[in-house]
Enzyme design. Structure first.
Site, PDB file in Angstrom:
ATOM      1  N   SER A  13       0.831  -1.212   0.000  1.00  0.00           N
ATOM      2  CA  SER A  13       0.000   0.000   0.000  1.00  0.00           C
ATOM      3  C   SER A  13       0.867   1.265   0.000  1.00  0.00           C
ATOM      4  O   SER A  13       0.463   2.292  -0.559  1.00  0.00           O
ATOM      5  CB  SER A  13      -0.980   0.000   1.175  1.00  0.00           C
ATOM      6  OG  SER A  13      -0.307   0.169   2.391  1.00  0.00           O
ATOM      7  N   ARG A  91      13.009  -7.486   5.318  1.00  0.00           N
ATOM      8  CA  ARG A  91      14.357  -8.045   5.477  1.00  0.00           C
ATOM      9  C   ARG A  91      15.326  -6.937   5.821  1.00  0.00           C
ATOM     10  O   ARG A  91      15.088  -5.792   5.454  1.00  0.00           O
ATOM     11  CB  ARG A  91      14.852  -8.644   4.144  1.00  0.00           C
ATOM     12  CG  ARG A  91      14.180  -9.888   3.783  1.00  0.00           C
ATOM     13  CD  ARG A  91      14.563 -10.370   2.403  1.00  0.00           C
ATOM     14  NE  ARG A  91      13.720 -11.494   2.122  1.00  0.00           N
ATOM     15  CZ  ARG A  91      13.951 -12.723   2.549  1.00  0.00           C
ATOM     16  NH1 ARG A  91      15.085 -12.983   3.188  1.00  0.00           N
ATOM     17  NH2 ARG A  91      13.101 -13.689   2.327  1.00  0.00           N
ATOM     18  N   HIS A 109       8.838   2.840   8.995  1.00  0.00           N
ATOM     19  CA  HIS A 109       8.645   1.952  10.141  1.00  0.00           C
ATOM     20  C   HIS A 109       7.407   2.413  10.912  1.00  0.00           C
ATOM     21  O   HIS A 109       7.254   3.611  11.167  1.00  0.00           O
ATOM     22  CB  HIS A 109       9.884   1.989  11.048  1.00  0.00           C
ATOM     23  CG  HIS A 109       9.735   1.101  12.227  1.00  0.00           C
ATOM     24  ND1 HIS A 109       9.807  -0.271  12.111  1.00  0.00           N
ATOM     25  CD2 HIS A 109       9.466   1.360  13.526  1.00  0.00           C
ATOM     26  CE1 HIS A 109       9.594  -0.810  13.298  1.00  0.00           C
ATOM     27  NE2 HIS A 109       9.380   0.157  14.171  1.00  0.00           N
TER      28      HIS A 109
HETATM   29  C1  GRF Z   1       3.832  -0.892   6.907  1.00  0.00           C
HETATM   30  O1  GRF Z   1       3.193  -0.874   8.151  1.00  0.00           O
HETATM   31  C2  GRF Z   1       5.253  -0.431   7.054  1.00  0.00           C
HETATM   32  O2  GRF Z   1       5.397   0.534   8.038  1.00  0.00           O
HETATM   33  C3  GRF Z   1       5.981  -1.685   7.452  1.00  0.00           C
HETATM   34  O3  GRF Z   1       5.336  -2.704   6.739  1.00  0.00           O
HETATM   35  C4  GRF Z   1       4.010  -2.313   6.395  1.00  0.00           C
HETATM   36  C5  GRF Z   1       3.930  -2.383   4.908  1.00  0.00           C
HETATM   37  O4  GRF Z   1       2.663  -2.108   4.404  1.00  0.00           O
HETATM   38  N1  GRF Z   1       7.386  -1.531   7.175  1.00  0.00           N
HETATM   39  P1  GRF Z   1       2.470  -2.036   2.827  1.00  0.00           P
HETATM   40  O5  GRF Z   1       3.055  -3.318   2.244  1.00  0.00           O
HETATM   41  O6  GRF Z   1       3.145  -0.815   2.310  1.00  0.00           O
HETATM   42  O7  GRF Z   1       0.972  -1.999   2.637  1.00  0.00           O
END
Ligand code: GRF
Length: 216
Positions: A13, A91, A109
């Site tokens: 997303s 990763r 994050h």
């Molecule tokens: C998000 O919560 C991001 O902060 C974390 O992983 C999730 C990824 O969501 N690193 P998406 O795949 O961008 O929907």
């Protein structure tokens, strides 16, 4: 024009939010490639729909982690990528990519770093009992969520929150600050001085810390 390479493991997303912002004309950049480390990452389907080149690179097909990142680096370099965006890439990125793209790899994050680094940002924030959490866009170094902070946004934590409700609230902010950080990078406005990232040009403190209690 800046070419952006994306790495993703799942839903994608944030990848979508950044590409949508590019397509609206708000970021001067071109999405060049999406690499997924999982064959069934939904981000791949998004890339397909968006008409963005995409590939699955299987980490298990390489002799070492470093070789995996060498392969990713050469795919990125072959397309003239100038910024690598970790869009839900689960990763720890290793030296070959980081040395090829120094302070040119960004991650998001779902907590206010340096609190609650690692894979369980939402759950760790809830378990600790904080009243405010949020999200952080940062440049990536060799540690786990330890690189210089670019933008943070704060979200309230409510007594009845679950990981799902908290992550939903934070995700809305992710979709605002990640495209914003990429826009600043594309405009050449981010300067890294040690751990501190400065934004060139006139900005008010509100532009760095988005507080949903006043802005949503
Ligand atoms: C998000 O919560 C991001 O902060 C974390 O992983 C999730 C990824 O969501 N690193 P998406 O795949 O961008 O929907």
């Amino acid at each position: 024009m800046l070419k952006i390479g994306f790495l993703a493991s799942g839903r994608g997303s944030n990848f979508q939010a950044i590409v949508d912002t590019i397509n609206e004309g708000a970021i001067k950049a071109e999405p060049a490639l999406l690499v997924a480390d999982k064959a069934d990452a939904y981000a791949i389907q998004r890339a397909q729909k968006l008409g963005i080149e995409h590939m699955y690179l299987d980490p298990g097909a390489y002799k070492s982690k470093d070789e995996y990142y060498e392969a990713i680096t050469s795919e990125m370099k072959a397309r003239g990528v100038g910024l690598v965006v970790l869009a839900g890439f689960m990763r720890i990125v290793r030296k070959p990519l980081l040395e090829a793209f120094p302070m040119k790899v960004m991650n998001i994050h779902p907590a206010l770093l340096p609190s609650f680094a690692g894979l369980h940002g939402h759950g760790d924030a809830l378990a600790y009992g904080v009243k405010v959490s949020g999200c952080t866009v940062h440049f990536v170094d060799e540690g786990m969520d330890t690189g210089p902070v670019i933008i943070q946004a704060a979200a309230p934590v409510y007594d009845d929150d679950t990981e799902e409700t908290l992550s939903e609230r934070i995700l809305k902010l992710e979709h605002r600050i990640f495209p914003e950080a990429v826009r600043l990078f594309a405009d050449g406005r981010l300067e890294v001085h040690g751990r501190r990232v400065r934004v060139k040009g006139n900005r008010s403190p509100e532009d760095y810390i988005i507080n949903p209690t006043v802005q949503q």
